[in-house]
Motif scaffolding. Structure first.
Motif, PDB file in Angstrom:
ATOM      1  N   GLU A 155       0.827  -1.196   0.000  1.00 26.27           N
ATOM      2  CA  GLU A 155       0.000   0.000   0.000  1.00 26.27           C
ATOM      3  C   GLU A 155       0.870   1.258   0.000  1.00 26.27           C
ATOM      4  N   HIS A 156       1.936   1.232   0.793  1.00 26.52           N
ATOM      5  CA  HIS A 156       2.855   2.364   0.816  1.00 26.52           C
ATOM      6  C   HIS A 156       3.406   2.646  -0.565  1.00 26.52           C
ATOM      7  N   LEU A 157       3.822   1.585  -1.215  1.00 25.44           N
ATOM      8  CA  LEU A 157       4.430   1.736  -2.526  1.00 25.44           C
ATOM      9  C   LEU A 157       3.418   2.318  -3.520  1.00 25.44           C
ATOM     10  N   TYR A 158       2.212   1.807  -3.457  1.00 25.55           N
ATOM     11  CA  TYR A 158       1.157   2.331  -4.319  1.00 25.55           C
ATOM     12  C   TYR A 158       0.949   3.822  -4.085  1.00 25.55           C
ATOM     13  N   SER A 159       0.820   4.205  -2.814  1.00 24.21           N
ATOM     14  CA  SER A 159       0.628   5.617  -2.473  1.00 24.21           C
ATOM     15  C   SER A 159       1.709   6.479  -3.080  1.00 24.21           C
ATOM     16  N   GLU A 160       2.911   6.022  -2.915  1.00 17.43           N
ATOM     17  CA  GLU A 160       4.047   6.809  -3.373  1.00 17.43           C
ATOM     18  C   GLU A 160       4.003   7.021  -4.883  1.00 17.43           C
ATOM     19  N   GLN A 161       3.654   5.978  -5.619  1.00 15.88           N
ATOM     20  CA  GLN A 161       3.581   6.107  -7.081  1.00 15.88           C
ATOM     21  C   GLN A 161       2.485   7.079  -7.491  1.00 15.88           C
ATOM     22  N   VAL A 162       1.315   6.914  -6.876  1.00 17.86           N
ATOM     23  CA  VAL A 162       0.193   7.783  -7.231  1.00 17.86           C
ATOM     24  C   VAL A 162       0.541   9.236  -6.930  1.00 17.86           C
ATOM     25  N   GLN A 163       1.155   9.422  -5.781  1.00 16.58           N
ATOM     26  CA  GLN A 163       1.512  10.772  -5.401  1.00 16.58           C
ATOM     27  C   GLN A 163       2.450  11.392  -6.431  1.00 16.58           C
ATOM     28  N   HIS A 164       3.396  10.603  -6.841  1.00 16.34           N
ATOM     29  CA  HIS A 164       4.351  11.080  -7.828  1.00 16.34           C
ATOM     30  C   HIS A 164       3.643  11.530  -9.100  1.00 16.34           C
ATOM     31  N   VAL A 165       2.790  10.670  -9.586  1.00 17.66           N
ATOM     32  CA  VAL A 165       2.101  10.981 -10.844  1.00 17.66           C
ATOM     33  C   VAL A 165       1.214  12.215 -10.681  1.00 17.66           C
ATOM     34  N   LEU A 166       0.503  12.278  -9.575  1.00 18.23           N
ATOM     35  CA  LEU A 166      -0.390  13.415  -9.376  1.00 18.23           C
ATOM     36  C   LEU A 166       0.383  14.731  -9.265  1.00 18.23           C
ATOM     37  N   ARG A 167       1.476  14.693  -8.523  1.00 22.45           N
ATOM     38  CA  ARG A 167       2.241  15.925  -8.351  1.00 22.45           C
ATOM     39  C   ARG A 167       2.834  16.396  -9.659  1.00 22.45           C
ATOM     40  N   GLN A 168       3.253  15.431 -10.444  1.00 23.56           N
ATOM     41  CA  GLN A 168       3.811  15.787 -11.728  1.00 23.56           C
ATOM     42  C   GLN A 168       2.748  16.463 -12.587  1.00 23.56           C
ATOM     43  N   ALA A 169       1.575  15.876 -12.570  1.00 27.39           N
ATOM     44  CA  ALA A 169       0.484  16.446 -13.360  1.00 27.39           C
ATOM     45  C   ALA A 169       0.149  17.848 -12.877  1.00 27.39           C
TER      46      ALA A 169
END
Lengths: 317, 317
Positions: B165-179
């Motif tokens: 779950e942590h790993l998932y959060s981190e990826q999503v956060q990355h993508v969202l922040r980039q966007a």
DNA sequence: GGAAATATTTGTCCTAGACAAAAACTTTAG
DNA sequence: CTAAAGTTTTTGTCTAGGACAAATATTTCC
């Protein structure tokens, strides 16, 4: 119960705060709040109908100030019976030497006004500009790292509000993540799992480390902050990483951090390295066996090189 | 004290955990741990030389499982005296209806294998791809939001590890922040201050909201998670925002969240709106006076439009 | 069936005492 | 005068068992 409960039973008076909430808002444990009351006579909360403590806002505010001075190294005994005005004066007396070497041209001078002026946009542009100018590695080492220390100190001295620090963190995080996303993704050894232990919330340290490591070509996998030891062990195994990297800001007690790292070392397979970094360790004397302490981001390249040498030896010898 | 303290005084046996650490690792309060011991006979920690509780790892593990089942709505009384094997069986029986409507083509089916396979790179590419395909707004509403719910449920049912779950959060956060970084920065009213209250750690909700608001041209200022009420009030004033936006995941108790929002409403100038969003409120009956509840990201555009209408009236009337 | 009354479960709070780790201070030795 | 060693004070965290109200489950009544 009788039926005479027409009047509202427990309408907490406006803005009075129960002990649980005070704990969350000030970071002072319930036990600590009670023992201070017993020993020093402060805080002296009112009591509600059930004999439970309710703290008026002034006391919560004073507790917050005390907490802040304590983060700067002061002890509560002298603080609790001072007035708010007296407490404010003491901010100036806080030890400033935390980081160590000073005298360098600190980016703080340039950035602090921007943070203070609450110019989020300008701040972000300035950060992005410095990133372009210096490159990721130097940007992290020369700008973000000292800036972090400086902001922490300024906050400790009462020169910054909590929300100003929050805003700063958010901007830095944004810039760092953006930079990381556009950095080329290497897959050279070692494979690293990055995270922080429970209680350590600061993500920036993690991002700075990730940036420095990525620049050197190491393969990073970040779990974000606050992964319990047990799950770090599981994740390290599942992802077959070579090293677990942990970040510690100086906002945490050294003793606890040490104990937690020792504990993790015991649980984790010996073949997996542990690198513990962050401002916390700069003041440390004795190292932990089997754990590499990284007191400064500067030394990351050296640590990486060393690991690669040792490891290639181990493989081909 | 005598000088006979040559033998090491307090070498904690390997891997036994003190009550404070158990609290941090399991999220169960010290008081709760003690009261369970008294009432149910579990946990039954050993005692060290000072008579203090020390928990062996099996008990900590079981506590962790119990905590997880409780997050799924079960009550401790029935759980504490079951064996670990029996507990595992109960994961299947967890209520699944949390989100409400189901039957839609959930992105979970597509993504869960990626999370499970621990393919961070593939996961991130897939997210980025969907972002491109759908645009930020639809990506957030149709992919990230349901995915979040799904991942939360899967975790609750014991189908995902914490680190996954942590790993998932981190990826999503990355993508969202980039966007978000590449989205054009609007400066239309209303000005919003985004954050979460202390105790609410989830950043993704905040980022999702920020994305939806940015798309609609609102000016967002995010403080990141966990800003104390007092500092929210100060920040709202300093930045002259029109609205304070708060995000709540469903990992927090409804009662506490409600109380905290009511408290904030009292402290904050009436001219400043409060928008409370997140999965938590979907199950709520009575709204809080003076607070706009946003049960779903879908309605953000409507809420914005409404605010703009009302506000332009107020200005020009 | 659903609403209202009753019973059980559960978390948080209470008091007041104890003790060890950390810090500050004092003494002693070089 | 510095440094190590010893002493005292300060401080946070732990203990026990009792109490109570909010949340949830169960029964009763219409």
């Amino acid at each position: 119960m009788s039926k005479t409960t027409i009047a509202p039973k427990r309408t907490k008076p406006l803005l009075l705060t129960a002990i649980g909430r005070v704990e969350r808002e000030t970071g002072l444990a319930k036990d600590t709040l009670r023992v201070w009351e017993r020993r020093y006579g402060f805080p002296k909360p009112l009591r509600d109908g059930n004999g439970e403590r309710v703290y008026p806002p002034e006391q919560v505010e004073k507790l917050r100030v005390i907490r802040r001075l304590m983060d700067g190294g002061m002890r509560p005994g002298n603080l609790v019976n001072a007035t708010l005005a007296q407490l404010s004066e003491r901010f100036g007396a806080l030890r400033v030497e935390r980081g160590g070497r000073s005298g360098e041209p600190s980016p703080l001078l340039e950035y602090l006004p921007l943070i203070r002026a609450r110019e989020a946009g300008v701040l972000q542009r300035q950060l992005a500009h410095d990133l372009m100018r210096l490159g990721l590695q130097r940007f992290v080492v020369d700008v973000v790292a000292p800036l972090n220390v400086g902001v922490g100190e300024a906050w400790t001295r009462g020169e910054l509000e909590v929300y100003e620090e929050h805003l700063y963190s958010e901007q830095v995080q944004h810039v760092l993540r953006q930079a990381l996303a556009s950095a080329p993704r290497m897959t050279r050894a070692p494979r690293l799992l990055l995270t922080t232990l429970p209680g350590e919330q600061h993500q920036i340290g993690l991002l700075m480390a990730q940036a420095c490591l990525a620049v050197e070509g190491a393969e990073c996998l970040s779990l974000g902050p606050q992964t319990p030891a047990r799950d770090i062990v599981l994740a390290a195994k599942a992802h077959r990483v070579d090293v677990v990297g942990l970040s510690f800001s100086s906002a945490i007690r050294l003793r606890e951090a040490r104990a937690a790292v020792v504990d993790l070392r015991k649980r984790l397979d010996r073949s997996i390295g542990i690198w513990a970094g962050g401002g916390l360790w700069s003041g440390m004397k004795e190292p932990v066996a089997g754990v590499t302490m990284i007191a400064s981001l500067d030394v990351i390249p050296a640590v990486l090189t060393q690991w690669r040498e040792q490891h290639s030896k181990a493989v081909y010898a």
